[in-house]
Scaffold this motif. Structure first.
Motif, PDB file in Angstrom:
ATOM      1  N   THR A  83       1.043  -1.332  -0.250  1.00 34.16           N
ATOM      2  CA  THR A  83      -0.073  -0.018  -0.066  1.00 34.16           C
ATOM      3  C   THR A  83       0.829   0.813   0.338  1.00 34.16           C
ATOM      4  N   ILE A  84       2.427   1.062  -0.547  1.00 28.36           N
ATOM      5  CA  ILE A  84       2.526   2.151  -0.358  1.00 28.36           C
ATOM      6  C   ILE A  84       2.621   3.250  -1.713  1.00 28.36           C
ATOM      7  N   GLY A  85       2.157   4.455  -1.445  1.00 25.74           N
ATOM      8  CA  GLY A  85       2.401   5.200  -1.961  1.00 25.74           C
ATOM      9  C   GLY A  85       0.777   5.537  -2.593  1.00 25.74           C
ATOM     10  N   ARG A  86      -0.396   4.823  -1.383  1.00 21.62           N
ATOM     11  CA  ARG A  86      -2.048   5.076  -1.570  1.00 21.62           C
ATOM     12  C   ARG A  86      -1.893   6.382  -1.471  1.00 21.62           C
ATOM     13  N   GLN A  87      -3.512   7.382  -1.507  1.00 25.62           N
ATOM     14  CA  GLN A  87      -3.894   8.256  -1.310  1.00 25.62           C
ATOM     15  C   GLN A  87      -3.991   8.412   0.516  1.00 25.62           C
ATOM     16  N   PHE A  88      -5.451   7.328   0.297  1.00 24.33           N
ATOM     17  CA  PHE A  88      -4.938   6.950   2.054  1.00 24.33           C
ATOM     18  C   PHE A  88      -4.177   5.862   2.719  1.00 24.33           C
ATOM     19  N   GLY A  89      -3.953   6.052   3.639  1.00 27.38           N
ATOM     20  CA  GLY A  89      -3.383   5.117   5.085  1.00 27.38           C
ATOM     21  C   GLY A  89      -3.604   4.974   5.983  1.00 27.38           C
ATOM     22  N   SER A  90      -4.547   5.995   6.630  1.00 26.92           N
ATOM     23  CA  SER A  90      -4.712   5.755   7.369  1.00 26.92           C
ATOM     24  C   SER A  90      -6.100   5.546   7.804  1.00 26.92           C
ATOM     25  N   LEU A  91      -6.590   4.423   8.390  1.00 24.35           N
ATOM     26  CA  LEU A  91      -8.154   4.103   8.677  1.00 24.35           C
ATOM     27  C   LEU A  91      -8.479   4.971   9.876  1.00 24.35           C
ATOM     28  N   ILE A  92      -8.353   5.403  10.560  1.00 23.20           N
ATOM     29  CA  ILE A  92      -9.287   6.254  11.482  1.00 23.20           C
ATOM     30  C   ILE A  92      -7.599   7.084  12.621  1.00 23.20           C
ATOM     31  N   GLN A  93      -8.663   9.008  12.131  1.00 28.70           N
ATOM     32  CA  GLN A  93      -7.909   9.893  12.639  1.00 28.70           C
ATOM     33  C   GLN A  93      -8.266  10.682  12.937  1.00 28.70           C
ATOM     34  N   GLN A  94      -8.199  11.267  13.886  1.00 27.81           N
ATOM     35  CA  GLN A  94      -9.528  12.574  15.102  1.00 27.81           C
ATOM     36  C   GLN A  94      -8.347  13.676  13.709  1.00 27.81           C
ATOM     37  N   CYS A  95      -9.737  14.058  13.157  1.00 26.03           N
ATOM     38  CA  CYS A  95      -9.059  15.841  12.394  1.00 26.03           C
ATOM     39  C   CYS A  95      -9.551  17.164  14.005  1.00 26.03           C
ATOM     40  N   ASP A  96      -8.353  17.891  12.597  1.00 25.69           N
ATOM     41  CA  ASP A  96      -7.598  18.363  13.618  1.00 25.69           C
ATOM     42  C   ASP A  96      -8.658  19.344  13.796  1.00 25.69           C
ATOM     43  N   ASP A  97      -9.494  20.073  14.953  1.00 27.15           N
ATOM     44  CA  ASP A  97     -10.697  20.833  14.909  1.00 27.15           C
ATOM     45  C   ASP A  97     -10.032  21.857  16.232  1.00 27.15           C
ATOM     46  N   THR A  98      -9.448  22.743  15.750  1.00 30.33           N
ATOM     47  CA  THR A  98      -8.840  23.899  16.729  1.00 30.33           C
ATOM     48  C   THR A  98      -9.696  25.199  16.780  1.00 30.33           C
ATOM     49  N   GLY A 126     -15.778  13.642  19.092  1.00 30.73           N
ATOM     50  CA  GLY A 126     -14.707  14.451  18.665  1.00 30.73           C
ATOM     51  C   GLY A 126     -15.442  14.568  16.857  1.00 30.73           C
ATOM     52  N   SER A 127     -14.591  14.598  15.838  1.00 31.51           N
ATOM     53  CA  SER A 127     -14.398  14.674  15.003  1.00 31.51           C
ATOM     54  C   SER A 127     -13.531  13.827  14.279  1.00 31.51           C
ATOM     55  N   PRO A 128     -13.776  12.410  14.367  1.00 29.02           N
ATOM     56  CA  PRO A 128     -12.824  11.437  13.517  1.00 29.02           C
ATOM     57  C   PRO A 128     -13.132  11.035  11.696  1.00 29.02           C
ATOM     58  N   ARG A 129     -12.138  10.426  11.539  1.00 28.16           N
ATOM     59  CA  ARG A 129     -12.456  10.035  10.165  1.00 28.16           C
ATOM     60  C   ARG A 129     -12.151   9.116   9.961  1.00 28.16           C
ATOM     61  N   PHE A 130     -12.689   8.640   9.362  1.00 31.43           N
ATOM     62  CA  PHE A 130     -12.721   6.987   9.335  1.00 31.43           C
ATOM     63  C   PHE A 130     -13.020   6.799   7.624  1.00 31.43           C
ATOM     64  N   VAL A 131     -11.546   6.738   6.968  1.00 33.33           N
ATOM     65  CA  VAL A 131     -11.883   5.614   5.772  1.00 33.33           C
ATOM     66  C   VAL A 131     -11.396   4.108   5.798  1.00 33.33           C
ATOM     67  N   PHE A 132     -12.878   3.930   4.731  1.00 36.87           N
ATOM     68  CA  PHE A 132     -13.125   2.113   4.912  1.00 36.87           C
ATOM     69  C   PHE A 132     -11.628   1.845   3.340  1.00 36.87           C
ATOM     70  N   ILE A 133     -10.791   1.351   3.911  1.00 37.09           N
ATOM     71  CA  ILE A 133     -10.187   0.732   2.760  1.00 37.09           C
ATOM     72  C   ILE A 133     -10.521  -1.180   3.007  1.00 37.09           C
ATOM     73  N   PRO A 134     -11.277  -1.478   1.737  1.00 35.96           N
ATOM     74  CA  PRO A 134     -11.611  -3.085   2.171  1.00 35.96           C
ATOM     75  C   PRO A 134     -10.547  -4.104   2.330  1.00 35.96           C
ATOM     76  N   ASP A 135      -9.464  -4.104   1.645  1.00 37.54           N
ATOM     77  CA  ASP A 135      -8.671  -5.339   1.156  1.00 37.54           C
ATOM     78  C   ASP A 135      -7.577  -4.812   2.773  1.00 37.54           C
ATOM     79  N   ALA A 136      -7.753  -4.318   2.949  1.00 39.63           N
ATOM     80  CA  ALA A 136      -6.562  -3.436   4.350  1.00 39.63           C
ATOM     81  C   ALA A 136      -7.780  -4.423   5.893  1.00 39.63           C
ATOM     82  N   ILE A 137      -9.100  -4.025   5.698  1.00 37.26           N
ATOM     83  CA  ILE A 137     -10.048  -4.829   6.520  1.00 37.26           C
ATOM     84  C   ILE A 137     -10.376  -6.139   6.767  1.00 37.26           C
TER      85      ILE A 137
END
Length: 167
Positions: A83-98, A126-137
């Motif tokens: 998966t090196i070079g893919r646009q999305f690598g994070s499945l879950i991450q808190q968005c920066d909400d300053t 909070g404001s989590p960002r979830f990215v669904f990556i089927p092959d990773a799951i």
């Protein structure tokens, strides 16, 4: 006079009550877990809990208990070599909400007041960002799955020819 009002124990000694209060806080800066496939060089997933705070207060003289768990961020990264070079690598991450108030990924708090017979529970997300990556799951689920070993039971059955015995 206050001593005379206290009950007497079976040994004839006046009972003395001591009110205690317990205040405890646990702060974890970072707790990480890395799931690996066949070896340590075959990483699948990197999971990291960032800035976790656990607070527990027990105030016995007021009959109160307060518990609070806050998780600032939960980083879940797909770290497979394919998966090196893919646009999305994070499945879950808190968005920066300053600008917002909810800087934690989630906050759970519980308060009970025994004297007033009431309790209160709060859940703030909070404001989590979830990215669904089927092959990773799929890879993570196959890593976590448990294959039940097959069991074989062989019964020895002999055939009996009943036609010849009836004649």
């Amino acid at each position: 006079k206050e001593e005379e009002m206290r009950p007497i124990t079976h040994a004839g000694i006046r009972e003395v009550e001591r009110q205690t209060r317990i205040y405890s806080t646990l702060a974890v800066e970072m707790l990480s877990l890395e799931l690996c496939g066949q070896g340590t060089n075959d990483s699948l997933l990197y999971l990291s809990a960032v800035k976790t705070h656990i607070k527990f207060d027990l105030i016995t003289d007021k009959g109160q208990m307060v518990t609070e768990i806050a998780l600032r961020d939960l980083i879940c990264k797909d770290v497979r070599t394919k998966t090196i070079g893919r646009q999305f690598g994070s499945l879950i991450q808190q968005c920066d909400d300053t600008h917002g108030e909810n800087k934690d990924l989630f906050l759970i708090s519980y308060m009970s007041d025994g004297n007033e017979h009431r309790s209160e529970t709060k859940l703030i997300v909070g404001s989590p960002r979830f990215v669904f990556i089927p092959d990773a799951i799929a890879d993570i689920l196959s890593f976590l799955s448990y294959e039940k070993p097959e069991t074989h039971v062989e019964l020895g059955v002999t055939q009996v020819d009943l036609s010849s015995s009836l004649m």
